[in-house]
Design a protein around this motif. Structure first.
Motif, PDB file in Angstrom:
ATOM      1  N   LEU A  12       0.955  -1.185  -0.082  1.00  0.00           N
ATOM      2  CA  LEU A  12       0.026   0.210   0.043  1.00  0.00           C
ATOM      3  C   LEU A  12       0.832   1.171  -0.011  1.00  0.00           C
ATOM      4  O   LEU A  12       0.625   2.208  -0.932  1.00  0.00           O
ATOM      5  CB  LEU A  12      -1.031  -0.045   1.214  1.00  0.00           C
ATOM      6  CG  LEU A  12      -1.665   1.218   1.448  1.00  0.00           C
ATOM      7  CD1 LEU A  12      -2.693   1.433   0.361  1.00  0.00           C
ATOM      8  CD2 LEU A  12      -2.621   1.157   2.729  1.00  0.00           C
TER       9      LEU A  12
ATOM     10  N   ILE B 209       0.683   4.242  -2.882  1.00  0.00           N
ATOM     11  CA  ILE B 209       0.322   5.568  -2.674  1.00  0.00           C
ATOM     12  C   ILE B 209       1.074   6.796  -3.416  1.00  0.00           C
ATOM     13  O   ILE B 209       0.638   7.487  -4.093  1.00  0.00           O
ATOM     14  CB  ILE B 209       0.259   6.014  -1.084  1.00  0.00           C
ATOM     15  CG1 ILE B 209      -0.822   5.245  -0.571  1.00  0.00           C
ATOM     16  CG2 ILE B 209      -0.021   7.422  -1.056  1.00  0.00           C
ATOM     17  CD1 ILE B 209      -0.758   5.215   1.103  1.00  0.00           C
TER      18      ILE B 209
ATOM     19  N   ILE C 124      -2.953  10.846   1.882  1.00  0.00           N
ATOM     20  CA  ILE C 124      -4.080  10.629   1.080  1.00  0.00           C
ATOM     21  C   ILE C 124      -5.495  10.210   2.149  1.00  0.00           C
ATOM     22  O   ILE C 124      -5.212   9.886   3.261  1.00  0.00           O
ATOM     23  CB  ILE C 124      -4.313   9.536   0.236  1.00  0.00           C
ATOM     24  CG1 ILE C 124      -3.869   8.295   0.910  1.00  0.00           C
ATOM     25  CG2 ILE C 124      -3.311   9.739  -0.822  1.00  0.00           C
ATOM     26  CD1 ILE C 124      -3.860   7.030  -0.030  1.00  0.00           C
ATOM     27  N   PRO C 125      -6.624  10.719   1.710  1.00  0.00           N
ATOM     28  CA  PRO C 125      -7.631  10.205   2.680  1.00  0.00           C
ATOM     29  C   PRO C 125      -7.918   8.644   3.014  1.00  0.00           C
ATOM     30  O   PRO C 125      -7.349   7.965   2.187  1.00  0.00           O
ATOM     31  CB  PRO C 125      -9.095  10.669   1.995  1.00  0.00           C
ATOM     32  CG  PRO C 125      -8.730  11.699   0.735  1.00  0.00           C
ATOM     33  CD  PRO C 125      -6.958  11.244   0.395  1.00  0.00           C
ATOM     34  N   TYR C 126      -8.435   8.433   4.094  1.00  0.00           N
ATOM     35  CA  TYR C 126      -8.351   6.927   4.377  1.00  0.00           C
ATOM     36  C   TYR C 126      -9.528   6.063   3.249  1.00  0.00           C
ATOM     37  O   TYR C 126      -9.016   5.107   2.950  1.00  0.00           O
ATOM     38  CB  TYR C 126      -9.289   6.652   5.679  1.00  0.00           C
ATOM     39  CG  TYR C 126      -8.609   6.937   6.922  1.00  0.00           C
ATOM     40  CD1 TYR C 126      -8.951   6.814   8.109  1.00  0.00           C
ATOM     41  CD2 TYR C 126      -7.191   7.210   7.006  1.00  0.00           C
ATOM     42  CE1 TYR C 126      -8.432   7.112   9.399  1.00  0.00           C
ATOM     43  CE2 TYR C 126      -6.450   7.395   8.133  1.00  0.00           C
ATOM     44  CZ  TYR C 126      -7.021   7.262   9.445  1.00  0.00           C
ATOM     45  OH  TYR C 126      -6.319   7.444  10.486  1.00  0.00           O
TER      46      TYR C 126
ATOM     47  N   ALA D 100      -7.172   5.190   0.565  1.00  0.00           N
ATOM     48  CA  ALA D 100      -6.352   4.212   1.175  1.00  0.00           C
ATOM     49  C   ALA D 100      -6.976   2.843   1.180  1.00  0.00           C
ATOM     50  O   ALA D 100      -6.445   1.958   0.707  1.00  0.00           O
ATOM     51  CB  ALA D 100      -5.689   4.575   2.544  1.00  0.00           C
ATOM     52  N   ARG D 101      -8.391   3.086   1.446  1.00  0.00           N
ATOM     53  CA  ARG D 101      -9.007   1.695   1.563  1.00  0.00           C
ATOM     54  C   ARG D 101      -9.475   1.081   0.029  1.00  0.00           C
ATOM     55  O   ARG D 101      -8.840   0.071  -0.314  1.00  0.00           O
ATOM     56  CB  ARG D 101     -10.525   2.227   2.079  1.00  0.00           C
ATOM     57  CG  ARG D 101     -11.241   0.771   2.799  1.00  0.00           C
ATOM     58  CD  ARG D 101     -12.391   1.272   3.352  1.00  0.00           C
ATOM     59  NE  ARG D 101     -12.143   2.325   4.266  1.00  0.00           N
ATOM     60  CZ  ARG D 101     -12.964   3.394   3.784  1.00  0.00           C
ATOM     61  NH1 ARG D 101     -13.818   3.594   2.800  1.00  0.00           N
ATOM     62  NH2 ARG D 101     -12.812   4.533   5.029  1.00  0.00           N
TER      63      ARG D 101
ATOM     64  N   MET E 118      -6.086  -0.438  -1.089  1.00  0.00           N
ATOM     65  CA  MET E 118      -5.997  -1.670  -0.357  1.00  0.00           C
ATOM     66  C   MET E 118      -6.691  -2.614  -1.146  1.00  0.00           C
ATOM     67  O   MET E 118      -6.299  -3.610  -1.567  1.00  0.00           O
ATOM     68  CB  MET E 118      -6.068  -1.547   1.103  1.00  0.00           C
ATOM     69  CG  MET E 118      -5.730  -2.852   1.860  1.00  0.00           C
ATOM     70  SD  MET E 118      -4.207  -3.362   1.557  1.00  0.00           S
ATOM     71  CE  MET E 118      -3.582  -2.733   3.182  1.00  0.00           C
ATOM     72  N   GLN E 119      -8.033  -2.177  -1.380  1.00  0.00           N
ATOM     73  CA  GLN E 119      -9.051  -3.218  -2.159  1.00  0.00           C
ATOM     74  C   GLN E 119      -8.273  -3.787  -3.428  1.00  0.00           C
ATOM     75  O   GLN E 119      -8.731  -4.744  -3.958  1.00  0.00           O
ATOM     76  CB  GLN E 119     -10.288  -2.779  -2.282  1.00  0.00           C
ATOM     77  CG  GLN E 119     -11.070  -2.490  -0.977  1.00  0.00           C
ATOM     78  CD  GLN E 119     -12.492  -1.866  -0.975  1.00  0.00           C
ATOM     79  OE1 GLN E 119     -12.517  -1.118  -1.621  1.00  0.00           O
ATOM     80  NE2 GLN E 119     -13.049  -1.909   0.284  1.00  0.00           N
TER      81      GLN E 119
ATOM     82  N   PHE F 296      -5.084   2.095   9.191  1.00  0.00           N
ATOM     83  CA  PHE F 296      -4.358   3.229   8.807  1.00  0.00           C
ATOM     84  C   PHE F 296      -3.854   4.150   9.846  1.00  0.00           C
ATOM     85  O   PHE F 296      -2.662   4.445   9.449  1.00  0.00           O
ATOM     86  CB  PHE F 296      -5.344   4.080   7.855  1.00  0.00           C
ATOM     87  CG  PHE F 296      -5.743   3.249   6.836  1.00  0.00           C
ATOM     88  CD1 PHE F 296      -7.198   3.338   6.358  1.00  0.00           C
ATOM     89  CD2 PHE F 296      -5.038   2.384   6.055  1.00  0.00           C
ATOM     90  CE1 PHE F 296      -7.799   2.623   5.514  1.00  0.00           C
ATOM     91  CE2 PHE F 296      -5.516   1.625   4.807  1.00  0.00           C
ATOM     92  CZ  PHE F 296      -6.906   1.902   4.607  1.00  0.00           C
TER      93      PHE F 296
ATOM     94  N   GLU G 267      -9.150  11.621   9.062  1.00  0.00           N
ATOM     95  CA  GLU G 267      -9.052  10.551   8.400  1.00  0.00           C
ATOM     96  C   GLU G 267      -8.009  10.549   7.292  1.00  0.00           C
ATOM     97  O   GLU G 267      -8.331  10.303   6.213  1.00  0.00           O
ATOM     98  CB  GLU G 267     -10.257  10.035   7.885  1.00  0.00           C
ATOM     99  CG  GLU G 267     -11.354   9.858   9.240  1.00  0.00           C
ATOM    100  CD  GLU G 267     -12.604   9.169   8.594  1.00  0.00           C
ATOM    101  OE1 GLU G 267     -12.895   8.977   7.599  1.00  0.00           O
ATOM    102  OE2 GLU G 267     -13.191   8.550   9.704  1.00  0.00           O
ATOM    103  N   ARG G 268      -6.716  11.103   7.493  1.00  0.00           N
ATOM    104  CA  ARG G 268      -5.913  10.955   6.337  1.00  0.00           C
ATOM    105  C   ARG G 268      -4.671  10.244   6.880  1.00  0.00           C
ATOM    106  O   ARG G 268      -4.311  10.080   7.957  1.00  0.00           O
ATOM    107  CB  ARG G 268      -5.356  12.386   6.292  1.00  0.00           C
ATOM    108  CG  ARG G 268      -6.255  13.303   5.537  1.00  0.00           C
ATOM    109  CD  ARG G 268      -5.670  14.602   5.126  1.00  0.00           C
ATOM    110  NE  ARG G 268      -5.120  14.522   4.000  1.00  0.00           N
ATOM    111  CZ  ARG G 268      -5.465  14.539   2.570  1.00  0.00           C
ATOM    112  NH1 ARG G 268      -6.878  14.594   2.569  1.00  0.00           N
ATOM    113  NH2 ARG G 268      -4.519  14.338   1.663  1.00  0.00           N
ATOM    114  N   LEU G 269      -3.946   9.601   5.889  1.00  0.00           N
ATOM    115  CA  LEU G 269      -2.776   8.717   6.002  1.00  0.00           C
ATOM    116  C   LEU G 269      -1.792   9.557   5.247  1.00  0.00           C
ATOM    117  O   LEU G 269      -1.739   9.720   4.093  1.00  0.00           O
ATOM    118  CB  LEU G 269      -2.914   7.267   5.042  1.00  0.00           C
ATOM    119  CG  LEU G 269      -1.873   6.233   5.018  1.00  0.00           C
ATOM    120  CD1 LEU G 269      -1.405   5.987   6.522  1.00  0.00           C
ATOM    121  CD2 LEU G 269      -2.391   5.007   4.339  1.00  0.00           C
TER     122      LEU G 269
END
Lengths: 275, 154
Positions: free
Chosen positions: A14, A18, A29-31, A34-35, A38-39, B6, B54-56
């Motif tokens: 992951l 990114i 990046i927003p979660y 990221a999800r 990952m998917q 995350f 909610e940021r990585l």
């Protein structure tokens, strides 16, 4: 065979993806993105595992790294896109929607958008299209390029089947079914298949696609005589002979059309009991 | 997939602290530097804001670049330096979200610096609640596709 990968194995993949996704223009990046990334990774890994399982390419005790599984799975998905493109070109070379707007819009207008915008690397599970034109059966539990590929395979089977009949006869049959058939969101193949099956049952040429009132009497007698399970087997037998004689025993086409037999049987029995 | 995953992606805290302290070598020229306690506070605040918004974030993230961008601002001096960096960082993350990822890091930083030193006259509230609010609303509407220091002169 189920291989599970821990987050410790997946997170590095992951974190590598990114910067590629953001073209190095963002350090965060927003979660939900990221999800999504990952998917995509999991989609490719699952694709690899499924393919390896089907082709017996992994020994029971063999451990493949998440990285290898992902990279191989990504390549498989990319190859599948190319196969789907070839399949689509084959379909549209002789495609006919038989005046059905939904059929035309889904296959001719909608499908090119998939090939244009599908992002197998960063959004693999998102097949983008709503696929409004319904197949004989609903494809479940798959998404992304896998879904589109299955969908196109079935569209090609439909077109193969429908080409056995004259366009004029098909449109006449659809018009008899509903005078606004072009605007219905329904499966064209189902109407033609059931009419053809009715002709086969009463031993008339299947391409006529029309049964008379006297033919319906004969069908009713058969429906009333047989239990639902027996009727299903009877129709399967008729379909098998039809596929063997007209389509050289095409197994894929048989399975596709056979997916409607259960519903067809149910409706025949229900209609008969209501009379 | 739980988002807790995350927030648990931990980058090397020691390395991050060292990176921030290394920034002092440059910022000292402009009369500002962070103490170790201030750097730790900023890193803690960063962690909390990232989780809240909610940021990585990868590696050292935006902090070094943000420090280099704002350390020479006429409105930032030693007494307000740490607090300003902490607030600017929060504003940065907030407006990365608000701009729906339409802005690159550089584009957003450039805009923030230009207006912080310009019409905001050093007011973080004005930057956050007026300038950036209006800017991102226009981006979301599609009125602006790119703004920054690379605007064509013609």
């Amino acid at each position: 065979m189920k291989i599970e990968y821990s987050m410790e194995e997946l997170i590095p993949l992951l974190l590598e993806n990114i910067p590629k996704y953001t073209s190095n223009e963002s350090t965060s990046i927003p979660y939900d993105k990221a999800r999504q990334l990952m998917q995509s990774i999991l989609y490719c890994i699952n694709g690899f595992l499924k393919s390896s399982h089907e082709n017996h390419k992994i020994a029971p005790n063999e451990k493949i790294s998440a990285r290898t599984a992902y990279q191989t799975g990504l390549k498989l998905a990319q190859d599948k896109i190319l196969q789907a493109e070839d399949l689509y070109k084959d379909i549209i070379s002789s495609f006919c929607a038989y005046e059905n707007i939904c059929y035309y819009d889904t296959v001719i207008k909608g499908m090119p958008e998939f090939f244009l915008r599908y992002d197998v690397r960063f959004d693999a599970a998102n097949h983008l299209l709503t696929l409004d034109y319904p197949l004989l059966y609903e494809i479940r539990n798959i998404n992304g390029i896998d879904l589109i590929y299955e969908y196109l395979k079935n569209i090609r089977l439909e077109q193969l089947f429908l080409k056995k009949f004259s366009k004029k006869q098909i449109i006449k049959t659809l018009s008899n079914y509903h005078n606004e058939h072009s605007e219905l969101i329904h499966n064209v193949c189902r109407i033609i298949f059931r009419n053809a099956l009715a002709c086969i049952i009463v031993e008339k040429p299947f391409h006529e696609l029309a049964v008379q009132a006297s033919d319906l009497e004969k069908i009713n007698r058969i429906v009333s005589r047989l239990s639902r399970e027996e009727l299903e087997l009877y129709l399967i037998e008729k379909l098998t002979k039809f596929i063997n004689s007209e389509f050289e025993g095409n197994k894929e086409l048989f399975h596709y059309l056979a997916s409607d037999i259960r519903d067809c049987t149910f409706e025949l029995k229900t209609f008969h009991s209501e009379e | 997939m739980k988002d807790d995953i995350f927030s648990m992606i931990i980058t090397d805290g020691k390395q991050q602290l060292q990176t921030l302290m290394d920034c002092n070598q440059y910022t000292e020229k402009f009369g500002v530097k962070l103490s170790k306690e201030e750097a730790l506070q900023i890193l803690q605040s960063r962690k909390e804001r990232l989780k809240e918004l909610e940021r990585l974030e990868l590696n050292e993230g935006i902090l070094p670049k943000l420090i280099f961008t704002f350390c020479d601002s006429p409105y930032i001096y030693q007494d307000n330096y740490a607090d300003s960096i902490e607030s600017l960082l929060e504003i940065f993350y907030l407006y990365k979200n608000e701009s729906l990822e339409e802005l690159s890091d550089d584009e957003l930083l450039d805009y923030m610096k230009e207006h912080f030193d310009g019409d905001c006259q050093g007011s973080l509230d004005y930057l956050e609640e007026t300038c950036l609010e209006n800017f991102c609303r226009d981006i979301r509407k599609g009125n602006i596709h790119f703004l920054g220091c690379d605007i064509d002169e013609d």
